[in-house]
Design a protein around this motif. Structure first.
Motif, PDB file in Angstrom:
ATOM      1  N   LYS A   1       8.334  34.750  -7.878  1.00  0.00           N
ATOM      2  CA  LYS A   1       7.750  33.550  -7.287  1.00  0.00           C
ATOM      3  C   LYS A   1       6.392  33.839  -6.668  1.00  0.00           C
ATOM      4  CE  LYS A   1      11.862  30.803  -6.155  1.00  0.00           C
ATOM      5  NZ  LYS A   1      12.668  30.256  -5.041  1.00  0.00           N
ATOM      6  N   GLN A   2       6.282  34.944  -5.946  1.00  0.00           N
ATOM      7  CA  GLN A   2       5.032  35.292  -5.260  1.00  0.00           C
ATOM      8  C   GLN A   2       3.921  35.661  -6.232  1.00  0.00           C
ATOM      9  OE1 GLN A   2       6.083  38.374  -2.505  1.00  0.00           O
ATOM     10  NE2 GLN A   2       7.315  37.014  -1.194  1.00  0.00           N
ATOM     11  N   SER A   3       4.281  36.168  -7.419  1.00  0.00           N
ATOM     12  CA  SER A   3       3.272  36.630  -8.366  1.00  0.00           C
ATOM     13  C   SER A   3       2.885  35.567  -9.393  1.00  0.00           C
ATOM     14  CB  SER A   3       3.778  37.870  -9.105  1.00  0.00           C
ATOM     15  OG  SER A   3       4.940  37.571  -9.864  1.00  0.00           O
TER      16      SER A   3
ATOM     17  N   SER B   1       0.735  39.400 -14.807  1.00  0.00           N
ATOM     18  CA  SER B   1       0.612  40.099 -16.084  1.00  0.00           C
ATOM     19  C   SER B   1       1.124  41.540 -16.015  1.00  0.00           C
ATOM     20  CB  SER B   1      -0.849  40.094 -16.545  1.00  0.00           C
ATOM     21  OG  SER B   1      -1.667  40.739 -15.582  1.00  0.00           O
ATOM     22  N   LYS B   2       1.240  42.093 -14.798  1.00  0.00           N
ATOM     23  CA  LYS B   2       1.825  43.432 -14.667  1.00  0.00           C
ATOM     24  C   LYS B   2       3.351  43.394 -14.815  1.00  0.00           C
ATOM     25  CE  LYS B   2      -1.848  45.124 -11.623  1.00  0.00           C
ATOM     26  NZ  LYS B   2      -2.188  45.614 -10.255  1.00  0.00           N
ATOM     27  N   ILE B   3       3.939  42.240 -14.477  1.00  0.00           N
ATOM     28  CA  ILE B   3       5.398  42.094 -14.571  1.00  0.00           C
ATOM     29  C   ILE B   3       5.807  41.659 -15.978  1.00  0.00           C
ATOM     30  CG2 ILE B   3       7.405  40.866 -13.643  1.00  0.00           C
ATOM     31  CD1 ILE B   3       5.842  40.484 -11.059  1.00  0.00           C
TER      32      ILE B   3
ATOM     33  N   ASP C   1      17.680  31.622 -11.932  1.00  0.00           N
ATOM     34  CA  ASP C   1      16.448  31.322 -11.196  1.00  0.00           C
ATOM     35  C   ASP C   1      15.293  32.219 -11.613  1.00  0.00           C
ATOM     36  OD1 ASP C   1      17.737  29.343  -9.834  1.00  0.00           O
ATOM     37  OD2 ASP C   1      18.210  30.574  -8.077  1.00  0.00           O
ATOM     38  N   THR C   2      15.574  33.502 -11.830  1.00  0.00           N
ATOM     39  CA  THR C   2      14.512  34.436 -12.215  1.00  0.00           C
ATOM     40  C   THR C   2      13.891  34.037 -13.545  1.00  0.00           C
ATOM     41  OG1 THR C   2      15.724  36.196 -11.086  1.00  0.00           O
ATOM     42  CG2 THR C   2      13.971  36.865 -12.581  1.00  0.00           C
ATOM     43  N   VAL C   3      14.726  33.675 -14.507  1.00  0.00           N
ATOM     44  CA  VAL C   3      14.228  33.259 -15.819  1.00  0.00           C
ATOM     45  C   VAL C   3      13.400  31.981 -15.692  1.00  0.00           C
ATOM     46  CG1 VAL C   3      14.918  32.497 -18.130  1.00  0.00           C
ATOM     47  CG2 VAL C   3      16.141  34.370 -17.025  1.00  0.00           C
ATOM     48  N   PHE C   4      13.856  31.034 -14.891  1.00  0.00           N
ATOM     49  CA  PHE C   4      13.110  29.798 -14.684  1.00  0.00           C
ATOM     50  C   PHE C   4      11.726  30.083 -14.089  1.00  0.00           C
ATOM     51  CE2 PHE C   4      17.213  27.119 -14.263  1.00  0.00           C
ATOM     52  CZ  PHE C   4      17.225  26.922 -15.635  1.00  0.00           C
ATOM     53  N   GLU C   5      11.666  30.960 -13.117  1.00  0.00           N
ATOM     54  CA  GLU C   5      10.389  31.277 -12.470  1.00  0.00           C
ATOM     55  C   GLU C   5       9.454  31.997 -13.433  1.00  0.00           C
ATOM     56  OE1 GLU C   5       9.242  30.318  -9.616  1.00  0.00           O
ATOM     57  OE2 GLU C   5      11.075  29.226  -9.170  1.00  0.00           O
ATOM     58  N   ILE C   6      10.003  32.887 -14.252  1.00  0.00           N
ATOM     59  CA  ILE C   6       9.173  33.589 -15.237  1.00  0.00           C
ATOM     60  C   ILE C   6       8.604  32.606 -16.244  1.00  0.00           C
ATOM     61  CG2 ILE C   6       9.243  35.258 -17.137  1.00  0.00           C
ATOM     62  CD1 ILE C   6      11.287  36.849 -15.524  1.00  0.00           C
TER      63      ILE C   6
END
Length: 476
Positions: free
Chosen positions: A33-35, A43-45, A119-124
């Motif tokens: 979320k922060q990135s 882009s690093k993640i 949630d992680t997939v949605f944010e990505i």
């Protein structure tokens, strides 16, 4: 931890991205979320892996329609097969998708490990959509916006470009409007009865129908003038004895005198109520015609009002056709069902179909059985209405007769016909009228009999051979 591949569907094409390490924890979701807003950190993640553009607007519409229906198109299947690594024990990975239905289809048809509703997939995916043109250098932001707009128009057009005579949306609006009109007419009629009863209270006890009551007030006006309008009143009510009773009541009425201003307002009010009642009648006629065009078999079986309520409650004839008979049976009784499940009590036996005359005519111990039987026939009728190209109500008429026979059977009379007999009979009639061009059940039945006969002959031969072998071994 396993690697996470992300599938992103856009109006321009399919994109595949990769996150090296994936773990479904709240800390990782917060980090993503922060990135998201900072492309350098994001882009690093997330690393870009592949992109395949749609070659035409037709291809884009075809692929997006398949995704919205939870299906896998050939383009998507080819894209994933070419760009995803082959599964192995050493290299473990999973595919993240936004739509859970698409994830289920990928798992079932392609045996892929998919995650959705995380949630992680949605944010990505949100971050990828935000920076998509930065990942895919050959794609401009303006071109992507134009593709989104064009695809949105094409998708919306494809969803509403069906036969206007068989759309079920007017049915949903009509039945809702009828319910509202019934409430309004009853409320207004009650106000008129209370208002006019100060002048002529006996009329409300003699004339019970709301529309006729309002029309009678419009004719009578003040009770002292009833003799002048007696002929019109007889023409309206159609019963001279009842009119004489109204005249006699007006002479001995306990009501108060009414002013001209009050009478004028009451007359205007009754005119509006009569117009509303006539409008309700017209809407009901329109609903009947629409139901006969969209769902003729459901109408023949359940009636236009109950059939329209079932279609409205399920959200359309397509959803009603997709629903199993057990769902149709309790459609409209969801609150009672969940209350029973929560309290571990008895679940409801019927919902909207309770208003059908069949359940009212059945005995108490047979109401549950006839409701199951009726829901089964209603589900079959809805599927026939949805998928049959040339609408006909012959299936519904036969189903109706089948329900009638079932009621007679519960009363100790004749045995009803079976489904295959009914379907074969109707399809044969339709084929004779050139309305249905499918091989009838007789031909299919003969083929089945032949195959069963051949299987039986093979089974007898094997049994005969085994008996011969056993006899030879015993002689030795």
């Amino acid at each position: 931890m396993v690697a996470l591949f992300i599938l992103v569907e856009t109006a321009s094409g399919y994109g595949l991205f990769k996150k090296e390490e994936f773990e479904e924890i709240a800390q990782e979701t917060e980090q993503v979320k922060q990135s998201v807003l900072n492309f350098g950190r994001f882009s690093k993640i997330i690393k870009f892996k592949a992109f395949t553009p749609f070659k035409s607007a037709e291809q884009a519409l075809r692929n997006i329609t398949a995704i919205s229906d939870g299906e896998i198109s050939e383009d998507l299947k080819t894209f994933l097969e070419n760009n995803l690594p082959s599964p192995s024990k050493k290299a473990k990975w999973t595919l993240g998708v936004e739509d859970s239905r698409l994830g289920t289809a990928l798992t079932t048809e392609m045996s892929l490990s998919c995650v959705a509703n995380v949630d992680t997939v949605f944010e990505i995916i949100r971050g990828i959509r935000c920076h998509f043109t930065k990942f895919v250098k050959e794609l401009e932001e303006e071109d992507l916006n134009k593709a989104r707009l064009g695809l949105a128009h094409s998708y919306s057009r494809s969803k509403v470009s069906s036969d206007i005579n068989r759309t079920d949306k007017p049915i949903i609006q009509c039945i809702a409007l009828l319910d509202q009109l019934d409430k309004d007419i009853n409320t207004f009629a009650m106000r008129i009865r209370e208002w006019y009863s100060w002048h002529f209270p006996e009329l409300a006890r003699v004339v019970t129908d709301n529309k006729v009551y309002c029309e009678a007030i419009h004719i009578i006006k003040k009770r002292s003038e009833i003799e002048n309008n007696r002929e019109e009143l007889e023409e309206l009510i159609g019963d001279s004895d009842l009119v004489q009773q109204i005249v006699d009541s007006s002479k001995t009425s306990m009501g108060l005198e009414i002013s001209d201003m009050d009478m004028e307002n009451i007359t205007k009010f009754t005119t509006r109520v009569v117009e509303l009642a006539q409008f309700r009648k017209d809407i009901h006629g329109f609903l009947t015609n629409k139901m006969n065009a969209v769902a003729p078999n459901v109408t023949a079986l359940m009636g236009e009002t109950i059939g329209a309520r079932l279609i409205s409650h399920s959200g359309g004839i397509r959803n009603l056709a997709k629903a199993p008979a057990s769902t149709v049976q309790i459609l409209g009784a969801e609150k009672a069902l969940f209350r029973a499940l929560k309290s571990r009590g008895n679940t409801p036996k019927y919902g909207l179909i309770f208003n059908s005359t069949y359940i009212g005519r059945a005995e108490t111990q047979h109401k549950g059985r006839i409701s199951r039987f009726l829901a089964n026939k209603c589900s079959m009728a809805a599927r026939i209405d949805h998928f049959l190209e040339k609408p006909t109500n012959r299936f519904g008429e036969e189903f109706k007769q089948q329900v009638e026979n079932r009621l007679d059977f519960f009363a100790g009379k004749s045995q009803p016909l079976k489904n295959d007999e009914i379907m074969t009979k109707v399809m044969k009639e339709l084929k004779e009228d050139n309305l249905y061009f499918v091989q009838t059940g007789e031909d299919n039945g003969s083929d089945e009999k032949k195959s069963k006969k051949e299987k039986k002959e093979k089974k007898d031969k094997k049994k005969k051979k085994s008996m011969e072998i056993d006899s030879d071994s015993s002689s030795d």
